[in-house]
Design a protein around this motif. Sequence first.
Motif, PDB file in Angstrom:
ATOM      1  N   ASP A 484       0.837  -1.193   0.000  1.00 34.17           N
ATOM      2  CA  ASP A 484       0.000   0.000   0.000  1.00 34.17           C
ATOM      3  C   ASP A 484       0.879   1.252   0.000  1.00 34.17           C
ATOM      4  N   GLY A 486       1.543   4.813   1.361  1.00 31.27           N
ATOM      5  CA  GLY A 486       1.189   5.554   2.578  1.00 31.27           C
ATOM      6  C   GLY A 486       1.026   7.033   2.276  1.00 31.27           C
ATOM      7  N   TRP A 487      -0.125   7.421   1.760  1.00 33.07           N
ATOM      8  CA  TRP A 487      -0.313   8.791   1.281  1.00 33.07           C
ATOM      9  C   TRP A 487      -0.119   9.852   2.365  1.00 33.07           C
ATOM     10  N   LYS A 489       1.790   9.794   4.997  1.00 30.74           N
ATOM     11  CA  LYS A 489       3.220   9.889   5.286  1.00 30.74           C
ATOM     12  C   LYS A 489       3.976  10.507   4.114  1.00 30.74           C
ATOM     13  N   GLN A 500      -6.120  10.522   6.940  1.00 26.42           N
ATOM     14  CA  GLN A 500      -6.771   9.435   6.226  1.00 26.42           C
ATOM     15  C   GLN A 500      -8.210   9.314   6.694  1.00 26.42           C
TER      16      GLN A 500
END
Length: 527
Positions: A484, A486-487, A489, A500
């Motif tokens: 995945d 980690g948008w 971060k 999120q």
Amino acid sequence: MDAANLGTMNGAESLVQTLITSGVDTCFANPGTSEMHFVAALDRVGGGGKMKCVLGLFEGVVTGMADGYARVTGKPAATLLHCGPGLANALANIHNAKRANTPMVNIVGDHATYHREHDAPLTADVDGIARNFSHWVRGGTSSRTIAADGAAAVQAARTSPGQIATLVLPANTAWEMSDGPAAALPVPGRTPPAPAQVDQAARILRAAGSSAVLLLGGPAVATLAGQLAALRIATATGCKLLAQGSNARFARGRGHVPLERVPYPVDMAVDALKPYRAAVLAGTKAPVGFFAYPGKPGALLPADCDVHVLARIEQDVVAGLEELADALGAPKTVAVPDPGPRPEAARDAAIGPEAVARTVAALMPDNAIIIDESVSFGRGFFPNTHAAPAHDWLQITGGAIGCGLPLAAGAAIAAPDRKVIGLQADGSAMYTPQALWTMAREKSDVCITILSNRKYQILLGELAGVGANPGRTALDMMDLGNPDIGWPKLAESLGVAAAQATTMAEYADVFAGAMRRPGPFLIELVI
């Protein structure tokens, strides 16, 4: 630099002054060695606010920002790119800008003219690379003429409907002495459609009535005047109004005509256009499928549909629509249809396109700018945002994904007093995440929603569309969940605050907070 020193300018300084004189006051840049004299000239000539300089960490971000800036302001920015490879990195978003009819002036540094013979590592056919993606290309040959070349580039970029102009700047033409800046060149205005175009369109629409469709693009959808003229025509004839599928800029929300677009999927588009025996084009071309599919048509209008061009995109589309409305005897004023009450945030709904659209419409401020690179997820956004506050909607136009984040960064530079809202697919966002860094650096008032389904959803649809039979290897090529991304971060590492959301209630709360706070913010909505 004062007038007494103009005769002692080097080529780069004369070029920068010419750009400023010609109305180009913003430069999006990712420079290299060949452009150092141009960079220095941005201080010596363009300092004191005469030329705003914005740094991008990747050339595709630079050209995407210039695209977003021009779509909002209506005038070109300059880009500064480094040699052939730098231009190559920039080309995808130059392609999108070209399809959007965006005015853009690309300055591409190159080796000194006398160094090219040595075939140094960065040597490339810059003119040849540029020609496939530009309307106008010129290779500079002398510091004495580079300012005139710059004036011609701006003139070309500003020529209707907006063009890509690329000027190659050999390093020696930048550092050698010039004769001073060149004067701005006149830009021809848009010409109205010929009377015969208007008369023929009037005859077609009178005869066809409700079995005709008026297809709109460019200023016909970007301006309220264009929309109102089209509504007058529809009121007089009963014709259907539809916008082209992808639009550089769309004026929308309360007070605007609630237009829908030609659908992207071929089957849906064919069904939507099947009833029409006549089509009049105003600022757009006849619709075609994005790709070829086995056993499906490429042209989307029925084969027996009578197609007439009222106004080409480079013509004065709005004037053509107004003249057509008058020729039809349409009422001078028409009431814009009431889109109904403003939606409420869909806090209790399942995550989906309609729920996201309703929530954005419920919470967005007046006069926002929405950047839509939602790709497949966002195809249903329009019906649920007609009753939102008035706003502008910018879309991906050329199909080269990775424009959304740069468009948002450029739009925020163009309109610092307006909230910019990005509705962004996760896969395409990973093409140009460096734009987040520029948003942080510029303190841009941007809220990005990453629609995180962790897959290339559009490609799953395309697999079905072409009749392919995918196995595990093919499906793995569409999977973004191993691992995945980690948008939050990633955004925070580039200076952008983030959160999120995993439910619509969480999304509504975080989005509402982002609308109240200035500066850049990113929300990952896990779908």
